[in-house]
Design an enzyme around this catalytic site. Structure first.
Site, PDB file in Angstrom:
ATOM      1  N   GLU B  49      33.904  32.246  49.989  1.00  0.00           N
ATOM      2  CA  GLU B  49      35.173  32.892  49.708  1.00  0.00           C
ATOM      3  C   GLU B  49      35.838  33.163  51.051  1.00  0.00           C
ATOM      4  O   GLU B  49      35.282  33.869  51.895  1.00  0.00           O
ATOM      5  CB  GLU B  49      34.889  34.203  48.964  1.00  0.00           C
ATOM      6  N   ASP B  60      40.992  46.702  50.158  1.00  0.00           N
ATOM      7  CA  ASP B  60      39.940  46.506  51.148  1.00  0.00           C
ATOM      8  C   ASP B  60      39.626  47.749  51.954  1.00  0.00           C
ATOM      9  O   ASP B  60      40.513  48.498  52.356  1.00  0.00           O
ATOM     10  CB  ASP B  60      40.316  45.363  52.103  1.00  0.00           C
TER      11      ASP B  60
END
Lengths: 400, 265
Positions: B49, B60
């Protein structure tokens, strides 16, 4: 295309703008908020409780004041100031935070987070949380903490925790990122009290509705004091909450010109301003499809404004809708014009405007001499300027 | 059938699970990212990924945020990132999917993003800020182009909605282990295994679990219920050491770490 006041739709769209571009984790909370708000707004008891707070706690209605000396000095149209600066906490932000605090209590949540730029929304959130006994955490960019010290201390006095944000440009945009990240982990117990008409649906709608008390009062006051609606209404636009609340009740009054004033900063070069509607283009930022300042790769651009509350690379989706429909005309004024307007209003009327609101004053000062003396220009004076005194002194190299 | 569909068909036939590392493109530069991907593939990663750095990532945690900032400060741009992916096609067979903000996809153009990513050999995309309700236009293009659009299910997703998400998803379902942002956790929620088992009964799609996974004991606890596991921050934190250590040392450490996790799988 003409603008409708029957927006947004169920998906949170204002024409093509708006929507919900956020992580899946937040979707259930946004759904719950939309449902709770739809329930609350049709309950007479909810509106009565809010109206009572606005009357006896905030001090509404705020006056519509004829700035006769300023108008005479300029020699043109009559300027009227909608005095949101006289509200409790010194700005329009309290209209929204009390409404959202009521929703927080209804949803059974006990913790509130907020972002703030100039600190006005932070203070208004801390105030509403103190009033309702809610835990309050405010995210604020480190650069804004430097620029807006008095508000930072006020928030602490009100029992809020102010968390400095050191990432990115250390301003409002980064404070929103950090508040969203907090919400990603705390969403089950926490309400995110967003301070402007930005972010994912239903925030742009909820904040606009709570702020629309500004425009509803102005409309009624114009009919009472002038016997008619004004020729034009002027408000500053960063995220755009005071402007949305002021403009929305006038959207279908086609004879009333609506003028949004953006932070033109130092110049029209990228990085020197935060005039998103004037120089940006449609894209996605902070959960919504709206005009943004982005590079060709989709990265958010750094922006600048003398006022921390307008120093933001995006704007509300309804403003994008109003811009594209032509219903509202948006244009920038420069930092220097803003500082000059700050002085002019202080010396002709004895009113220190917030640097954000001074953008709208600056446009009125440009416009009034070009209009007839029997025309009326209403300026949304969204906040008071005490918080900016130290920053204005610093910009002028004066010690206080 | 996309490269991801083929991968899971093979893994299921062999009774194996996917190990899927996440790395940020361009941290600290694209040459090193290519080296890291080669190392990961050599040590048993079944897929990779690739995080496309973004200026405002709200899902995040600090580790991946900082890696995005480093990559952007060094001038990483989408066209260069895709060129780097293209250069791997001769020696890396593990499919690569991009983790990319919708802000970037929209600015690039939906059609153009899928076309350019495919041309570079990218097998699919995870768009963390594009929830199911807004995904229609991109999902249609992805479907037509046989480009996997991997969607996320989280602990806050109601079950009927999880089923709808599964119906619109291609490639695999990304099951987010925790209510929160990316980052290493010492322990994972107790109800995670039950929730994934429930979803498994309602979809044929492979299910991979990510967020918070960093230790061999996490891998052992989840391997039976999942088709694959995703490890991000723990790896990105090690890659960040490239600022102080030699690149060979960092690659060796990454290789050893991944080897340990793959063994636990």
């Amino acid at each position: 295309m003409s603008a409708s006041n029957k927006v947004p739709d169920a998906a949170g769209r204002f024409g093509p703008f708006g929507g919900r571009y956020v992580p899946e984790t937040l979707i259930r909370a946004l759904d719950e908020l939309a449902i709770e708000y739809d329930r609350a707004r049709v309950e007479p008891s909810f509106q009565e409780e809010l109206d009572d707070l606005l009357a006896h706690y905030v001090g509404r209605p705020s006056p519509l004041y004829h700035a006769a000396r300023l108008s005479d000095t300029l020699g043109g149209a009559q300027i009227y100031l909608k005095r949101e600066d006289l509200n409790h906490t010194g700005a329009h932000k309290i209209n929204n935070t009390l409404g959202q605090a009521l929703l927080t209590v209804r949803m059974g949540k006990h913790r509130v987070i907020a972002e703030t730029g100039a600190g006005q929304h932070g203070v208004a959130t801390a105030t509403a949380c103190a009033r309702f006994g809610l835990e309050c955490i405010v995210y604020m960019g480190a650069e804004d903490i430097r620029r807006q010290k008095p508000n930072v201390f006020s928030m602490k006095l009100l029992g809020a925790e102010v968390r400095p944000v050191e990432t990115g440009s250390r301003t409002l945009r980064d404070a929103i990122n950090e508040a969203m990240r907090d919400w990603m982990s705390s969403v089950e117990t926490t309400h995110y009290c967003l301070g402007s008409v930005v972010g994912p649906h239903p925030f742009p709608r909820i904040v606009r509705d709570f702020q629309s008390v500004i425009g509803r009062e102005t409309r009624r006051q114009c009919l009472e004091q002038l016997g008619r609606l004004p020729e034009a209404i002027i408000a500053c636009v960063g995220g755009g909450s005071n402007a949305a609340g002021m403009f929305y009740p006038f959207i279908e009054d086609e004879g009333v010109e609506l003028l949004g004033v953006e932070p033109g900063g130092r110049s029209n070069r990228p990085g020197d301003h935060a005039a998103t509607l004037s120089y940006g283009r449609p894209g996605v930022l902070h959960g919504s499809f709206s005009y943004v300042m982005q590079d060709d790769d989709g990265q958010t651009c750094d922006v600048h404004s003398v006022s921390a509350g307008l120093d933001y690379p995006g704007t509300g989706p309804e403003h994008s809708y109003w811009k594209d429909s032509g219903r509202v005309i948006y244009s920038p004024v420069s930092d220097d014009e803003v500082l000059a307007a700050f002085d002019t209003l202080a010396r002709t009327e004895g009113i220190l405007p917030a640097l954000e609101s001074a953008h709208a004053v600056a446009r009125a000062i440009q416009l009034a001499p070009t209009r007839k003396p029997d025309e009326a220009l209403v300026v949304c004076l969204s906040g008071r300027g005490d918080k900016d005194a130290a920053e204005v002194a610093r910009l002028r190299g004066e010690e206080i | 059938m996309s490269a991801i569909d083929k991968l899971f068909q093979q893994l299921r036939a062999d009774g194996r699970k996917a190990f899927m590392p996440f790395v940020t493109a361009g941290d600290p530069d694209l040459d090193f990212t290519a080296e890291v991907i080669r190392t990961l593939a050599a040590r048993g990663a079944s897929m990779c990924e690739l995080g496309i750095p973004y200026s405002d990532p709200i899902a995040d945690g600090p580790v991946i945020q900082a890696s995005y900032t480093r990559a952007l400060d060094r001038g990483a741009r989408l066209d260069q990132i895709l060129r780097m992916v293209g250069s791997l096609s001769t020696d890396v067979t593990a499919p690569i999917v991009t983790m990319v903000s919708y802000s970037i996809v929209y600015r690039h153009g939906l059609e153009a993003y899928v076309a350019d990513a495919k041309r570079a050999g990218v097998a699919g995309a995870i768009v963390p800020d594009l929830p199911h309700d807004e995904a229609g236009p991109l999902a249609d293009i992805a479907q037509r182009e046989d480009f996997s659009l991997i969607q996320l299910v989280t602990p806050t997703t109601p079950r009927d909605r999880a089923v709808q998400i599964a119906e619109q998803t291609t490639g695999f379902i990304y099951y987010v282990s925790v209510t929160g942002i990316t980052g290493e956790r010492t322990s994972l929620p107790a109800e995670l295994v039950d929730n994934v088992s429930w979803l498994r009964e309602h979809t044929e799609l492979p299910i991979c679990i990510g967020f918070g996974i960093s230790r061999p004991e996490h891998v052992r606890a989840l391997r039976d219920v999942a088709d694959g596991l995703i490890v991000g921050s723990a790896l990105v934190r090690r890659i960040a050491q490239a600022a102080e250590k030699s690149r060979d040392e960092v690659l060796a450490e990454i290789g050893a770490y991944v080897g340990e996790l793959v063994e636990a799988l």
